[in-house]
Structure formats: structure tokens, C-alpha cells
Design a protein around this motif. Sequence first.
Motif, short mmCIF file in Angstrom:
data_model
loop_
_atom_site.label_atom_id
_atom_site.label_comp_id
_atom_site.label_asym_id
_atom_site.label_seq_id
_atom_site.Cartn_x
_atom_site.Cartn_y
_atom_site.Cartn_z
N HIS A 240 13.29 21.18 104.88
CA HIS A 240 13.14 20.77 103.30
C HIS A 240 14.54 20.50 102.81
O HIS A 240 14.98 19.68 101.88
CB HIS A 240 12.27 22.09 102.72
N VAL A 241 15.69 21.29 103.26
CA VAL A 241 16.84 21.39 102.73
C VAL A 241 17.59 19.89 103.36
O VAL A 241 18.19 19.46 102.20
CB VAL A 241 17.79 22.42 103.29
N ILE A 242 17.38 19.68 104.54
CA ILE A 242 17.85 18.48 104.99
C ILE A 242 17.46 17.21 104.38
O ILE A 242 18.04 16.26 103.97
CB ILE A 242 17.98 18.33 106.45
N MET A 243 16.21 17.20 104.09
CA MET A 243 15.37 16.03 103.46
C MET A 243 15.66 16.10 101.97
O MET A 243 15.75 14.89 101.46
CB MET A 243 13.75 16.20 103.48
N SER A 244 15.70 17.25 101.23
CA SER A 244 16.45 17.16 99.86
C SER A 244 17.76 16.53 99.94
O SER A 244 18.17 15.91 98.79
CB SER A 244 16.45 18.57 99.16
N ASP B 74 6.04 15.90 99.68
CA ASP B 74 5.01 16.37 99.09
C ASP B 74 4.45 17.84 99.79
O ASP B 74 4.28 18.78 99.27
CB ASP B 74 3.86 15.49 98.85
N MET B 75 4.15 17.55 101.09
CA MET B 75 3.77 18.74 102.00
C MET B 75 4.93 19.90 102.01
O MET B 75 4.31 20.99 101.89
CB MET B 75 3.48 18.18 103.35
N LEU B 76 6.16 19.57 102.21
CA LEU B 76 6.96 20.53 102.26
C LEU B 76 7.04 21.26 100.97
O LEU B 76 7.17 22.43 100.90
CB LEU B 76 8.25 19.84 102.55
N ASN B 77 7.13 20.69 99.98
CA ASN B 77 7.04 21.04 98.34
C ASN B 77 6.05 22.24 98.35
O ASN B 77 6.05 23.16 97.75
CB ASN B 77 7.39 20.09 97.44
N MET C 220 6.37 36.66 114.92
CA MET C 220 7.87 35.97 115.27
C MET C 220 7.59 34.37 115.29
O MET C 220 8.66 33.76 114.69
CB MET C 220 8.49 36.32 116.59
N LEU C 221 6.59 33.98 115.60
CA LEU C 221 6.26 32.35 115.57
C LEU C 221 6.26 32.03 114.25
O LEU C 221 6.51 30.82 114.04
CB LEU C 221 5.10 32.00 116.51
N ILE C 222 5.40 32.63 113.45
CA ILE C 222 5.10 32.24 112.09
C ILE C 222 6.62 32.08 111.33
O ILE C 222 7.01 31.47 110.59
CB ILE C 222 4.31 33.34 111.17
N LEU C 223 7.57 33.25 111.53
CA LEU C 223 8.97 33.28 111.02
C LEU C 223 9.63 32.15 111.47
O LEU C 223 10.37 31.38 110.67
CB LEU C 223 9.47 34.52 111.49
N ASP C 224 9.59 31.78 112.83
CA ASP C 224 10.29 30.51 113.15
C ASP C 224 9.76 29.27 112.63
O ASP C 224 10.44 28.35 112.21
CB ASP C 224 9.98 30.38 114.82
N VAL C 225 8.53 29.16 112.51
CA VAL C 225 8.02 27.87 111.73
C VAL C 225 8.49 27.83 110.38
O VAL C 225 8.94 26.61 109.93
CB VAL C 225 6.33 27.87 111.94
N LEU C 226 8.43 29.17 109.82
CA LEU C 226 8.69 29.14 108.47
C LEU C 226 10.29 28.56 108.17
O LEU C 226 10.64 27.77 107.34
CB LEU C 226 8.68 30.45 107.76
N TRP C 227 11.05 29.17 109.18
CA TRP C 227 12.57 28.83 109.29
C TRP C 227 12.69 27.32 109.32
O TRP C 227 13.36 26.69 108.69
CB TRP C 227 13.22 29.43 110.39
N PHE C 228 11.79 26.67 110.43
CA PHE C 228 11.84 25.15 110.66
C PHE C 228 11.58 24.61 109.33
O PHE C 228 12.26 23.40 108.85
CB PHE C 228 11.06 24.80 111.90
N PRO D 165 16.31 28.13 98.71
CA PRO D 165 16.36 27.99 100.04
C PRO D 165 17.15 28.94 100.96
O PRO D 165 16.54 29.53 102.05
CB PRO D 165 16.36 26.38 100.40
N LEU D 166 18.33 29.29 100.37
CA LEU D 166 19.34 29.97 101.19
C LEU D 166 18.85 31.34 101.26
O LEU D 166 18.93 32.15 102.39
CB LEU D 166 20.83 29.99 100.50
N VAL D 167 18.37 31.82 100.06
CA VAL D 167 17.88 33.24 100.01
C VAL D 167 16.37 33.36 100.58
O VAL D 167 16.52 34.38 101.59
CB VAL D 167 17.65 33.69 98.50
N ALA D 168 15.94 32.38 100.93
CA ALA D 168 14.79 32.46 101.77
C ALA D 168 14.96 32.32 103.13
O ALA D 168 14.31 33.14 103.92
CB ALA D 168 13.58 31.30 101.35
N LEU D 169 16.01 31.59 103.51
CA LEU D 169 16.55 31.63 104.88
C LEU D 169 17.14 32.97 105.33
O LEU D 169 16.70 33.56 106.30
CB LEU D 169 17.49 30.82 105.34
N ILE D 170 17.84 33.66 104.38
CA ILE D 170 18.12 35.03 104.70
C ILE D 170 17.00 36.07 104.84
O ILE D 170 17.14 37.13 105.45
CB ILE D 170 19.30 35.49 103.63
#
Length: 95
Positions: free
Chosen positions: A22-26, A46-49, A9-17, A73-78
Motif C-alpha cells: 500500500h505504501v509503495i503503491m501510494s 481499492d482492495m488495499l484501501n 505469525m502468517l497473518i502478521l506477515d501477510v498484513l506486513w506485506f 502506515p508507519l505506526v501500523a508497521l511498528i
Amino acid sequence: MQSIFQILMLILDVLWFFIIAHVIMSWLINFQVLNLHQEFVARIWDMLNRLLEPLYRPIRRILPPMSGIDLAPLVALIAVYALRIILTNNMMAFY
């Protein structure tokens, strides 16, 4: 076994963040609020990419081109949210 559930669950939360960041920065880069010529911004971008491109690449292969709109990103969030639901509903398997 509960600790494995919590780690997943922690890994999924970090991935979500990371995906949200990444979306906001783009958006900020496209609207020229952030400039990639700044070293700090370029390093974070570069790190996020590097972190998220292996996740986005298979999704982009499946999705049809949408004339400049990247829906990966939307599909990844879903997908992350769906994994959280699956793990939560099957939580008893971890006890």
C-alpha cells in the motif's frame, strides 16, 4: 497450539506485506508512475484501501495532522512488528 502460533505469525506477515504494498503503491500513484484510471491499478488500490482503512482509521484519530504526511502506515508497521516480538517472546505459551 503451535499451529495457532504459526497461523498468527502468517497473518502478521501477510498484513506486513499488504501495508508495504500500500505504501509503495501510494508513492507510485503520487509520483504519477501508476494511473488510477487503469482498471487493474484502480482495483488493487481499492482492495488495499478496503483492507487497511479499518486499521489506519483509529491510528489517524490519535495522530495529530502532519501537513499532508500520513504516518498511519508507519505506526501500523511498528505495531505489527511489536506483535511479532511479543508472540515470539511468549512462544512457549503456545507449546
